[in-house]
Write a protein that holds these residues in place. Structure first.
Motif, PDB file in Angstrom:
ATOM      1  N   GLU A  12       0.325  -1.298   0.032  1.00  0.00           N
ATOM      2  CA  GLU A  12      -0.152  -0.199   0.194  1.00  0.00           C
ATOM      3  C   GLU A  12       0.914   1.097  -0.005  1.00  0.00           C
ATOM      4  O   GLU A  12       0.207   2.279   0.040  1.00  0.00           O
ATOM      5  CB  GLU A  12      -0.629  -0.282   1.177  1.00  0.00           C
ATOM      6  CG  GLU A  12      -2.132  -0.951   1.848  1.00  0.00           C
ATOM      7  CD  GLU A  12      -2.891  -1.424   0.425  1.00  0.00           C
ATOM      8  OE1 GLU A  12      -3.109  -0.337  -0.633  1.00  0.00           O
ATOM      9  OE2 GLU A  12      -3.635  -2.762   0.300  1.00  0.00           O
ATOM     10  N   TYR A  14       2.551   2.759  -2.174  1.00  0.00           N
ATOM     11  CA  TYR A  14       2.641   3.495  -3.686  1.00  0.00           C
ATOM     12  C   TYR A  14       1.343   3.543  -3.824  1.00  0.00           C
ATOM     13  O   TYR A  14       0.952   2.523  -3.823  1.00  0.00           O
ATOM     14  CB  TYR A  14       3.375   3.148  -3.917  1.00  0.00           C
ATOM     15  CG  TYR A  14       4.993   4.057  -3.979  1.00  0.00           C
ATOM     16  CD1 TYR A  14       5.502   5.452  -3.770  1.00  0.00           C
ATOM     17  CD2 TYR A  14       6.003   3.096  -3.093  1.00  0.00           C
ATOM     18  CE1 TYR A  14       6.748   5.748  -3.653  1.00  0.00           C
ATOM     19  CE2 TYR A  14       6.733   3.511  -3.009  1.00  0.00           C
ATOM     20  CZ  TYR A  14       7.705   5.313  -2.895  1.00  0.00           C
ATOM     21  OH  TYR A  14       8.445   5.751  -2.365  1.00  0.00           O
ATOM     22  N   PRO A  15       0.766   3.483  -4.234  1.00  0.00           N
ATOM     23  CA  PRO A  15      -0.654   3.615  -6.089  1.00  0.00           C
ATOM     24  C   PRO A  15      -0.989   3.345  -6.842  1.00  0.00           C
ATOM     25  O   PRO A  15      -0.030   2.162  -6.956  1.00  0.00           O
ATOM     26  CB  PRO A  15       0.087   5.341  -7.323  1.00  0.00           C
ATOM     27  CG  PRO A  15       0.606   6.111  -6.073  1.00  0.00           C
ATOM     28  CD  PRO A  15       1.079   5.015  -5.466  1.00  0.00           C
ATOM     29  N   ARG A  16      -1.611   2.009  -6.367  1.00  0.00           N
ATOM     30  CA  ARG A  16      -2.149   1.256  -7.220  1.00  0.00           C
ATOM     31  C   ARG A  16      -2.809   0.821  -8.446  1.00  0.00           C
ATOM     32  O   ARG A  16      -3.520   2.020  -8.307  1.00  0.00           O
ATOM     33  CB  ARG A  16      -2.945  -0.265  -6.281  1.00  0.00           C
ATOM     34  CG  ARG A  16      -1.732  -0.482  -4.759  1.00  0.00           C
ATOM     35  CD  ARG A  16      -2.849  -1.428  -3.888  1.00  0.00           C
ATOM     36  NE  ARG A  16      -3.604  -2.748  -4.658  1.00  0.00           N
ATOM     37  CZ  ARG A  16      -3.178  -4.199  -4.010  1.00  0.00           C
ATOM     38  NH1 ARG A  16      -1.663  -3.967  -3.336  1.00  0.00           N
ATOM     39  NH2 ARG A  16      -2.981  -4.407  -4.176  1.00  0.00           N
ATOM     40  N   PRO A  17      -2.377  -0.151 -10.029  1.00  0.00           N
ATOM     41  CA  PRO A  17      -3.640   0.604 -10.372  1.00  0.00           C
ATOM     42  C   PRO A  17      -4.832  -0.162  -9.916  1.00  0.00           C
ATOM     43  O   PRO A  17      -6.142  -0.710  -8.948  1.00  0.00           O
ATOM     44  CB  PRO A  17      -3.643  -0.573 -11.263  1.00  0.00           C
ATOM     45  CG  PRO A  17      -2.020  -1.573 -10.708  1.00  0.00           C
ATOM     46  CD  PRO A  17      -2.082  -1.110  -9.078  1.00  0.00           C
ATOM     47  N   LEU A  19      -4.140   3.121 -13.103  1.00  0.00           N
ATOM     48  CA  LEU A  19      -3.799   4.566 -12.320  1.00  0.00           C
ATOM     49  C   LEU A  19      -4.638   4.700 -13.805  1.00  0.00           C
ATOM     50  O   LEU A  19      -5.515   4.850 -14.193  1.00  0.00           O
ATOM     51  CB  LEU A  19      -2.131   4.306 -12.879  1.00  0.00           C
ATOM     52  CG  LEU A  19      -1.527   3.645 -12.549  1.00  0.00           C
ATOM     53  CD1 LEU A  19      -0.306   2.634 -12.384  1.00  0.00           C
ATOM     54  CD2 LEU A  19      -1.442   3.807 -10.866  1.00  0.00           C
ATOM     55  N   TRP A 237       7.765   2.319 -12.594  1.00  0.00           N
ATOM     56  CA  TRP A 237       6.673   3.570 -13.309  1.00  0.00           C
ATOM     57  C   TRP A 237       7.857   4.396 -13.384  1.00  0.00           C
ATOM     58  O   TRP A 237       9.051   5.432 -12.743  1.00  0.00           O
ATOM     59  CB  TRP A 237       5.789   3.833 -11.645  1.00  0.00           C
ATOM     60  CG  TRP A 237       4.906   4.801 -12.361  1.00  0.00           C
ATOM     61  CD1 TRP A 237       4.732   5.838 -11.733  1.00  0.00           C
ATOM     62  CD2 TRP A 237       4.336   4.678 -13.071  1.00  0.00           C
ATOM     63  NE1 TRP A 237       3.585   7.237 -12.328  1.00  0.00           N
ATOM     64  CE2 TRP A 237       3.263   6.138 -13.265  1.00  0.00           C
ATOM     65  CE3 TRP A 237       3.438   3.384 -13.712  1.00  0.00           C
ATOM     66  CZ2 TRP A 237       2.141   6.516 -14.056  1.00  0.00           C
ATOM     67  CZ3 TRP A 237       2.646   3.447 -14.907  1.00  0.00           C
ATOM     68  CH2 TRP A 237       2.146   5.910 -15.213  1.00  0.00           C
ATOM     69  N   HIS A 252      -2.812  -0.149 -16.435  1.00  0.00           N
ATOM     70  CA  HIS A 252      -3.294  -1.806 -15.165  1.00  0.00           C
ATOM     71  C   HIS A 252      -1.380  -1.988 -15.517  1.00  0.00           C
ATOM     72  O   HIS A 252      -1.506  -3.104 -14.666  1.00  0.00           O
ATOM     73  CB  HIS A 252      -3.671  -2.609 -15.562  1.00  0.00           C
ATOM     74  CG  HIS A 252      -5.302  -2.227 -15.953  1.00  0.00           C
ATOM     75  ND1 HIS A 252      -5.966  -2.759 -14.779  1.00  0.00           N
ATOM     76  CD2 HIS A 252      -6.588  -2.041 -17.160  1.00  0.00           C
ATOM     77  CE1 HIS A 252      -7.280  -1.965 -15.313  1.00  0.00           C
ATOM     78  NE2 HIS A 252      -7.246  -1.661 -16.914  1.00  0.00           N
ATOM     79  N   GLY A 254       1.958  -2.680 -13.266  1.00  0.00           N
ATOM     80  CA  GLY A 254       2.115  -2.874 -12.481  1.00  0.00           C
ATOM     81  C   GLY A 254       1.667  -4.270 -11.563  1.00  0.00           C
ATOM     82  O   GLY A 254       1.621  -5.038 -10.554  1.00  0.00           O
ATOM     83  N   GLU A 255       0.374  -4.256 -11.732  1.00  0.00           N
ATOM     84  CA  GLU A 255      -0.679  -5.222 -10.962  1.00  0.00           C
ATOM     85  C   GLU A 255      -0.235  -6.717 -11.119  1.00  0.00           C
ATOM     86  O   GLU A 255      -1.135  -7.432  -9.878  1.00  0.00           O
ATOM     87  CB  GLU A 255      -2.453  -4.790 -11.599  1.00  0.00           C
ATOM     88  CG  GLU A 255      -3.055  -5.748 -12.672  1.00  0.00           C
ATOM     89  CD  GLU A 255      -4.158  -5.291 -13.549  1.00  0.00           C
ATOM     90  OE1 GLU A 255      -5.082  -4.283 -12.967  1.00  0.00           O
ATOM     91  OE2 GLU A 255      -4.337  -5.992 -14.429  1.00  0.00           O
ATOM     92  N   ARG A 261       1.043  -3.827  -6.936  1.00  0.00           N
ATOM     93  CA  ARG A 261       1.789  -2.822  -8.146  1.00  0.00           C
ATOM     94  C   ARG A 261       2.628  -2.614  -8.901  1.00  0.00           C
ATOM     95  O   ARG A 261       4.174  -3.578  -8.263  1.00  0.00           O
ATOM     96  CB  ARG A 261       1.527  -2.056  -6.797  1.00  0.00           C
ATOM     97  CG  ARG A 261       2.803  -1.845  -6.147  1.00  0.00           C
ATOM     98  CD  ARG A 261       2.952  -0.777  -5.020  1.00  0.00           C
ATOM     99  NE  ARG A 261       3.265  -0.645  -3.760  1.00  0.00           N
ATOM    100  CZ  ARG A 261       4.924  -0.502  -3.755  1.00  0.00           C
ATOM    101  NH1 ARG A 261       5.505   0.234  -5.033  1.00  0.00           N
ATOM    102  NH2 ARG A 261       5.798  -0.941  -2.680  1.00  0.00           N
TER     103      ARG A 261
END
Length: 297
Positions: A12, A14-17, A19, A237, A252, A254-255, A261
């Protein structure tokens, strides 16, 4: 341990898909990405592990290369790096980060597909910064081709091979006469070397070759006291993603990682610092996997 003192949850952090859908013309810019990549600007703290060293990094204008340049500088190293001419704005940002850390920076514009340019880089580094102790072969090119092998033109294949392999080969060959015992070469491999994505077939081929190059060169140079290792990132990223993939793949990206992520460039930099440091003095020929949990050989 209180909740306040607990380390962040890596799934958690960093941002997760999904995006935001986005694309850019190649080579792309981190400043135009949403969210902007984290290179460790506010988080990386050095402890003097590379004090007095001089590093040469390819592709350090953005992405993993910028994060490594920043981390090396905060660990006490001066940093030279190369970048494409059209990436000058991003390169200036990297120079600023290195100089803010109190170290010297040297940026050189050019194309790794040019043998003469590659051959000139070690000399420019030594002339500008007084030495060469760490070489990081990081720059790469990819272009997603969802339609498979028949969609990969000879022009694309040539660009991928010349950037990812010829450039690494030419630069490393030119650097070797200047590397002394204790020096370190670090290459950027990839999860793609072991688990190739069909739409990145030519790119994955080059990353597998980098693994073989790393392990073979490590055997060659071990008697001279020069270590050769690689980092194999999973999805990260960087500007290469919106510049080489369609918007849906970007959204999507990194999912598929077990952590769910993509990594941020800042999460890759500590691996390079470790491999460059004397703490890794008995490690050579190693591929350090940083894949977010995807198991590799």
């Amino acid at each position: 341990m209180s909740d306040q003192d607990a380390p962040p949850n890596p799934a958690e952090q960093y941002p997760r898909p999904p995006l935001p859908e986005q694309n850019q013309p190649h080579p792309g810019s981190g400043e135009r990405m949403r969210p902007e990549p984290d290179h460790g600007e506010t988080s990386y703290q050095g402890s003097g592990r590379l004090t007095g060293r001089v590093a040469l990094i390819t592709g350090a204008d953005s992405g993993i290369g910028r994060a490594v340049a920043l981390a090396f500088a905060r660990e006490g190293a001066d940093v030279a790096f190369c970048h494409l001419p059209e990436e000058q704005g991003d390169a200036d940002t990297t120079v600023g980060l290195v100089e803010q850390a109190g170290r010297r920076a040297l940026s050189v514009a050019g194309d790794l597909r040019d043998e003469e340019f590659c051959a000139s880089l070690p000399g420019r580094c030594i002339t500008g910064l007084g030495g060469l102790d760490i070489l990081v072969n990081n720059a790469a090119y990819q272009m997603s081709q969802p339609d498979g092998l028949t969609a990969i033109s000879t022009g694309q294949f040539d660009r991928v091979i010349r950037t990812n392999l010829y450039g690494m080969f030419w630069l490393t060959r030119a650097a070797l006469p200047h590397l002394r015992p204790g020096a370190s070469v670090i290459n950027t491999a990839s999860v793609q070397a072991y688990k190739p994505s069909p739409h990145l077939l030519d790119y994955a081929m080059t990353k597998a070759a980098i693994v073989a190059f790393t392990q073979g060169l490590a055997l060659q140079l071990a008697p001279e006291g020069i270590r050769v290792n690689a980092v194999a990132p999973g999805p990260v990223w960087t500007p290469l993603i919106p510049a080489t993939m369609d918007e849906e793949k970007v959204a999507h990206f990194g999912e598929q990682s077990p952590l769910g992520r993509a990594a941020q460039p800042a999460e890759m930099a500590p691996a390079y610092v470790f491999l460059a440091s004397t703490g890794a003095s008995y490690i050579t020929g190693e591929i350090l996997n940083a894949t977010g949990g995807t198991p590799l050989p």
